[in-house]
Design an enzyme around this catalytic site. Structure first.
Site, mmCIF file in Angstrom:
data_model
loop_
_atom_site.group_PDB
_atom_site.id
_atom_site.type_symbol
_atom_site.label_atom_id
_atom_site.label_comp_id
_atom_site.label_asym_id
_atom_site.label_seq_id
_atom_site.Cartn_x
_atom_site.Cartn_y
_atom_site.Cartn_z
ATOM 1 N N HIS A 9 20.758 -8.372 24.200
ATOM 2 C CA HIS A 9 20.832 -9.747 24.680
ATOM 3 C C HIS A 9 20.790 -9.726 26.207
ATOM 4 C CE1 HIS A 9 21.454 -12.006 21.025
ATOM 5 N NE2 HIS A 9 22.467 -11.241 20.641
ATOM 6 N N CYS A 16 16.260 -11.512 26.839
ATOM 7 C CA CYS A 16 15.959 -12.806 27.427
ATOM 8 C C CYS A 16 16.248 -12.801 28.923
ATOM 9 C CB CYS A 16 16.791 -13.894 26.759
ATOM 10 S SG CYS A 16 16.118 -14.462 25.207
#
Length: 241
Positions: free
Chosen positions: A84, A127
């Site tokens: 992440h 991301c």
């Protein structure tokens, strides 16, 4: 004929996340583990000594890069990070952030002289914000968007190339079959594209993701655009074993 000296590859994949109280903070990244294992096997076939690390905390991730300063390296150092993230940051499995500027600083010539002349190549599946073109998909490695990604580029030391799964501010897609970005990298490394110079290889990956990949399900057709920056001083062929 003697075997060429092996280069090194460090692959870090975080799939399960929790906070300090043990509660789940970020979603499970299904598909990421198998993808990392596939990439590790492919790099091994390309004469890399691969170290594959699963579910490391923020502190442990920094320590892994600090350990590279005492390793023996061949012609290249390659690192793949899958986790992440948000702009300028990837997350440890403890949901704590690791600034990419810190990772690059650890491997700079000042802190890691052994890697001064060795090309360092990063592929980062995470991301860089929360924006998307009409969609997130089944899963995404998400975080809050920040407006400026240029500071990341300024922190990249000489003899280093970094390829991001997506543009600043945007999500990077992942589903149970893997990510658009790392699957495109895997396809390139297993095909004839691996013989290309690195900048051409990265451009080919950009093309593959932009034109041949799209989100499915609720957000059918959503796209992703990888991007890269390089401070390398010469053409390199890191995967043409």
């Amino acid at each position: 004929m003697s075997q060429p000296r092996q280069s090194r590859a460090l692959v870090i994949v975080n799939t399960d996340f929790c906070g300090s109280d043990g509660d789940i903070v970020l979603g499970t990244r299904r598909g990421a583990r198998r993808e990392a294992e596939q990439l590790s096997k492919t790099l091994s076939r390309l004469n890399y000594q691969v170290e594959l690390m699963h579910n490391k905390t923020a502190k442990e991730i920094e320590e892994l890069y600090q350990q590279e300063c005492s390793r023996e390296h061949g012609d290249y150092f390659v690192s793949i990070i899958s986790s992440h993230g948000e702009q300028g940051v990837i997350f440890g499995c403890d949901s704590e952030p690791v600034k990419l500027t810190r990772v690059f600083q650890i491997l700079s010539s000042k802190e890691c002289p052994v890697l001064t002349k060795i090309p360092k190549i990063f592929f980062i599946q995470a991301c860089r914000g929360g924006e998307f073109d009409q969609g997130v998909v089944v899963e995404c490695d998400s975080g809050e968007p920040e407006p400026d990604g240029f500071s990341d580029y300024l922190s990249i030391p000489p003899q280093t190339a970094v390829m991001f799964a997506c543009s600043p501010g945007y999500v990077a897609f992942l589903n149970v079959f893997g990510s658009m970005f790392l699957q495109a990298l895997l396809k390139a490394l297993e095909g004839e594209e691996r013989h290309l110079a690195l900048n051409r290889l990265m451009t080919r990956i950009n093309w593959e993701v932009a034109f041949h990949c799209q989100a499915r399900g609720t957000y059918q057709g959503c796209k992703e655009m990888p991007c890269f920056v390089t401070n390398l001083l010469q053409e390199v062929f890191p995967f043409s074993a």
